[in-house]
Enzyme design. Structure first.
Site, PDB file in Angstrom:
ATOM      1  CD  GLU A  79      -1.407  -0.043   3.642  1.00 25.64           C
ATOM      2  OE1 GLU A  79      -2.096   0.977   3.700  1.00 25.64           O
ATOM      3  OE2 GLU A  79      -1.522  -1.007   4.433  1.00 25.64           O
ATOM      4  CB  CYS A 111      -2.413  -4.451   6.608  1.00 27.99           C
ATOM      5  SG  CYS A 111      -1.862  -2.863   7.192  1.00 27.99           S
ATOM      6  CG  HIS A 233      -2.543  -6.508  10.566  1.00 27.04           C
ATOM      7  ND1 HIS A 233      -1.348  -6.262   9.937  1.00 27.04           N
ATOM      8  CD2 HIS A 233      -3.094  -5.295  10.809  1.00 27.04           C
ATOM      9  CE1 HIS A 233      -1.189  -4.956   9.800  1.00 27.04           C
ATOM     10  NE2 HIS A 233      -2.238  -4.334  10.329  1.00 27.04           N
TER      11      HIS A 233
HETATM   12  P1  HMG Z   1      -3.248   6.729  21.756  1.00 26.48           P
HETATM   13  O1  HMG Z   1      -4.403   7.619  21.862  1.00 26.48           O
HETATM   14  O2  HMG Z   1      -1.925   7.379  21.701  1.00 26.48           O
HETATM   15  O3  HMG Z   1      -3.086   5.716  22.902  1.00 26.48           O
HETATM   16  O4  HMG Z   1      -3.486   5.845  20.455  1.00 26.48           O
HETATM   17  P2  HMG Z   1      -3.979   5.442  24.234  1.00 26.48           P
HETATM   18  O5  HMG Z   1      -4.049   6.687  25.037  1.00 26.48           O
HETATM   19  O6  HMG Z   1      -5.257   4.743  23.869  1.00 26.48           O
HETATM   20  O7  HMG Z   1      -2.982   4.430  24.926  1.00 26.48           O
HETATM   21  C1  HMG Z   1      -2.688   3.218  24.337  1.00 26.48           C
HETATM   22  C2  HMG Z   1      -2.595   2.199  25.451  1.00 26.48           C
HETATM   23  O8  HMG Z   1      -1.479   2.555  26.255  1.00 26.48           O
HETATM   24  C3  HMG Z   1      -3.807   2.172  26.382  1.00 26.48           C
HETATM   25  O9  HMG Z   1      -4.025   0.824  26.761  1.00 26.48           O
HETATM   26  C4  HMG Z   1      -3.333   2.958  27.594  1.00 26.48           C
HETATM   27  O10 HMG Z   1      -4.000   2.612  28.792  1.00 26.48           O
HETATM   28  C5  HMG Z   1      -1.866   2.549  27.628  1.00 26.48           C
HETATM   29  P3  HMG Z   1      -5.392   0.076  26.382  1.00 26.48           P
HETATM   30  O11 HMG Z   1      -6.495   0.873  26.973  1.00 26.48           O
HETATM   31  O12 HMG Z   1      -5.441   0.130  24.849  1.00 26.48           O
HETATM   32  O13 HMG Z   1      -5.199  -1.310  26.903  1.00 26.48           O
HETATM   33  N1  HMG Z   1      -1.023   3.517  28.334  1.00 26.48           N
HETATM   34  C6  HMG Z   1      -0.017   3.145  29.151  1.00 26.48           C
HETATM   35  N2  HMG Z   1       0.430   1.926  29.532  1.00 26.48           N
HETATM   36  C7  HMG Z   1       1.500   1.891  30.392  1.00 26.48           C
HETATM   37  N3  HMG Z   1       2.091   3.002  30.893  1.00 26.48           N
HETATM   38  C8  HMG Z   1       1.655   4.229  30.540  1.00 26.48           C
HETATM   39  C9  HMG Z   1       0.558   4.339  29.634  1.00 26.48           C
HETATM   40  N4  HMG Z   1      -0.103   5.367  29.065  1.00 26.48           N
HETATM   41  C10 HMG Z   1      -1.065   4.854  28.272  1.00 26.48           C
HETATM   42  N5  HMG Z   1       2.251   5.320  31.029  1.00 26.48           N
HETATM   43  C11 HMG Z   1      -3.640   4.163  18.824  1.00 26.48           C
HETATM   44  C12 HMG Z   1      -3.286   4.477  20.277  1.00 26.48           C
HETATM   45  C13 HMG Z   1      -3.456   2.701  18.536  1.00 26.48           C
HETATM   46  C14 HMG Z   1      -5.073   4.568  18.532  1.00 26.48           C
HETATM   47  C15 HMG Z   1      -2.667   4.984  17.910  1.00 26.48           C
HETATM   48  O14 HMG Z   1      -1.354   4.532  18.097  1.00 26.48           O
HETATM   49  C16 HMG Z   1      -2.991   4.936  16.436  1.00 26.48           C
HETATM   50  O15 HMG Z   1      -3.847   5.657  15.928  1.00 26.48           O
HETATM   51  N6  HMG Z   1      -2.268   4.055  15.663  1.00 26.48           N
HETATM   52  C17 HMG Z   1      -2.490   3.922  14.219  1.00 26.48           C
HETATM   53  C18 HMG Z   1      -3.730   3.114  13.899  1.00 26.48           C
HETATM   54  C19 HMG Z   1      -3.599   1.644  14.225  1.00 26.48           C
HETATM   55  O16 HMG Z   1      -2.524   1.119  14.328  1.00 26.48           O
HETATM   56  N7  HMG Z   1      -4.754   0.948  14.317  1.00 26.48           N
HETATM   57  C20 HMG Z   1      -4.776  -0.483  14.587  1.00 26.48           C
HETATM   58  C21 HMG Z   1      -5.985  -1.176  14.003  1.00 26.48           C
HETATM   59  S1  HMG Z   1      -6.190  -0.816  12.273  1.00 26.48           S
HETATM   60  C22 HMG Z   1      -4.961  -1.792  11.496  1.00 26.48           C
HETATM   61  O17 HMG Z   1      -4.390  -2.646  12.114  1.00 26.48           O
HETATM   62  C23 HMG Z   1      -4.655  -1.510  10.068  1.00 26.48           C
HETATM   63  C24 HMG Z   1      -3.370  -0.742   9.812  1.00 26.48           C
HETATM   64  O18 HMG Z   1      -2.246  -1.590   9.977  1.00 26.48           O
HETATM   65  C25 HMG Z   1      -3.386  -0.137   8.403  1.00 26.48           C
HETATM   66  C26 HMG Z   1      -3.733  -1.046   7.219  1.00 26.48           C
HETATM   67  O19 HMG Z   1      -4.563  -1.929   7.261  1.00 26.48           O
HETATM   68  O20 HMG Z   1      -3.189  -0.729   6.153  1.00 26.48           O
HETATM   69  C27 HMG Z   1      -3.196   0.444  10.758  1.00 26.48           C
END
Ligand code: HMG
Length: 388
Positions: A79, A111, A233
């Site tokens: 992609e 992906c 994935h």
């Molecule tokens: P965010 O808002 O930065 O993170 O986004 P958060 O605030 O939700 O924190 C993440 C986790 O860290 C949470 O745990 C927190 O509690 C924890 P959870 O509630 O999820 O269990 N946390 C901590 N843990 C320990 N110590 C600390 C601490 N602080 C917080 N101090 C998000 C996270 C994944 C949304 C962001 O990184 C993002 O947008 N990523 C890109 C999108 C993505 O990867 N999506 C995955 C599904 S879609 C997919 O897989 C397809 C893709 O590969 C593309 C394709 O298909 O081509 C993306």
């Protein structure tokens, strides 16, 4: 007759940013990355690397060990396309010296497309068992700076040779599919970075898993307890842990946290230090499982959940072939990862901001990759790939 993955090899860039460095600059707790999303490092491609050079670097060891004889098709999943018309695989076809009767095509669905390629490759080989299909997945994951996605970038390519009587993993014909038109992650043609509704994307991923699994159960006699390990994935490794917890609950499997972890933890080893490699990530996860599991996996059944935003999900299964260890490239993979060079935050920004020139002039790129192929320059809008 069994059909599946005969050999697998991956490549990632020589450069990585430790997420502790990113956290320090952002004033974020590093544990948010190390534990919260389960990632330690992310790979950054050099200016003389792109999906073509990474793909050729991933596939070269397969060609060196088995030759080009019988390779009837090259399927290139990405992609991070470099051209709207010409398939990136055509360049790889030349770099690898594949024969000129080999079919070449590029596939896209976020992906997921490497899995479409693998399934189509299995179908082609089943129809003509003396042929081989080279499946390559190669991607560079880029999000905007200072967004939640920034820590989930990465880059990598994986190459799989699909044959009859494979030496690594035989793939079962039954698959569970799910597709839905959603806007969780996308990249319009005019953007170099992805747009993403992060939290929503994780929900849709989990929904697609449940739907694809239910469909799989409908078409296949296999049940949850038939599987010893699961490859998901891997946009970031915590995603696989959440997905697996959901699947365990959905099947009322009653496994302890340790038992659940043991079914996926070795699939995460490489990705934790490479980051998201989109199409390649689940198959780098499979390589990680095969390379890093001490127990003999011969005869064990693996469940695969492939997800591509937008979205398509697919659950399928495969069985590890006895003697598989003889066909692995584990030592080379470990050496490549150990030899990588850590970069500072300023160096990361420099690599991040590198833009492909669009003026049609003569451009040369400084040598940065340590791989066997590089993008030497772009001249009159033509990419020039050379061995090094
Ligand atoms: P965010 O808002 O930065 O993170 O986004 P958060 O605030 O939700 O924190 C993440 C986790 O860290 C949470 O745990 C927190 O509690 C924890 P959870 O509630 O999820 O269990 N946390 C901590 N843990 C320990 N110590 C600390 C601490 N602080 C917080 N101090 C998000 C996270 C994944 C949304 C962001 O990184 C993002 O947008 N990523 C890109 C999108 C993505 O990867 N999506 C995955 C599904 S879609 C997919 O897989 C397809 C893709 O590969 C593309 C394709 O298909 O081509 C993306």
């Amino acid at each position: 007759m069994s059909v599946g993955i005969d050999e697998i090899s991956f490549y990632t860039s020589n450069y990585f940013l430790d997420l502790k460095t990113l956290a320090e600059v952002q004033g974020t707790d590093p544990d948010k990355y190390y534990t919260g999303i389960g990632q330690e490092k992310m790979g950054m491609a050099a200016p003389d690397e792109d999906v073509v050079t990474m793909a050729a670097n991933a596939a070269l060891p397969l060609i060196e060990s088995a030759g080009t004889e019988g390779v009837s098709t090259l399927m290139f999943a990405t992609e991070t396309g470099i051209d709207q018309s010409k398939a990136a695989g055509i360049y790889v076809h030349r770099l690898l010296g594949l024969n000129d009767n080999c079919r070449v095509v590029e596939l896209k669905q976020a992906c997921y497309s490497a899995t479409a390629a693998l399934q189509m490759a299995c179908a082609l080989v089943a129809r003509k068992p003396d042929s081989k299909v080279l499946v390559i997945a190669s991607d560079i994951a880029r999000y905007d700076l200072d967004t939640p996605g920034e820590a989930t970038q990465g880059c990598g390519a994986v190459a799989m040779m699909v044959t009859a009587s494979p030496r690594l993993v035989s793939i079962d014909p039954e698959v569970g599919n799910y597709a839905e038109d959603v806007m969780d992650f996308w990249r319009p043609n005019y953007r170099s970075t992805a747009l993403v509704d992060g939290k929503y994307s994780t929900k849709i991923y989990l929904k697609a898993l449940k739907k694809a699994w239910d469909h799989f159960r409908y078409v296949s006699p296999l049940t949850f307890s038939d599987f010893s390990h699961f490859c998901y994935h891997l946009p970031f490794s915590r995603m696989a842990q959440k997905a697996h917890q959901q699947l365990v609950r959905h099947n009322k499997a009653g496994l302890s946290a340790e038992q659940q972890n043991a079914q996926i933890d070795k699939t995460l080893v490489y990705n934790r230090t490479i980051g998201n490699s989109y199409t390649a990530s689940m198959y780098i996860g499979l390589t990680s499982l095969l390379d890093n599991t001490a127990e003999d996996l011969s005869g064990k059944r693996i469940g695969f959940f492939s997800y591509g935003s937008g979205c398509v999900g697919e659950f399928f299964s495969g069985t590890v072939v006895p003697g598989y260890r003889d066909a692995l490239h584990a030592a080379r993979h470990h050496e490549m990862l150990t030899a990588r060079q850590e970069i500072s935050h300023d160096e990361y920004l420099e690599l991040y901001r590198h833009q492909v020139p669009t003026d049609g002039g003569e451009h040369r790129f400084a040598e940065g990759t340590t791989g066997r192929f590089r993008l030497a320059g772009i001249s009159h809008h033509k990419r020039e790939y050379v061995p090094r």
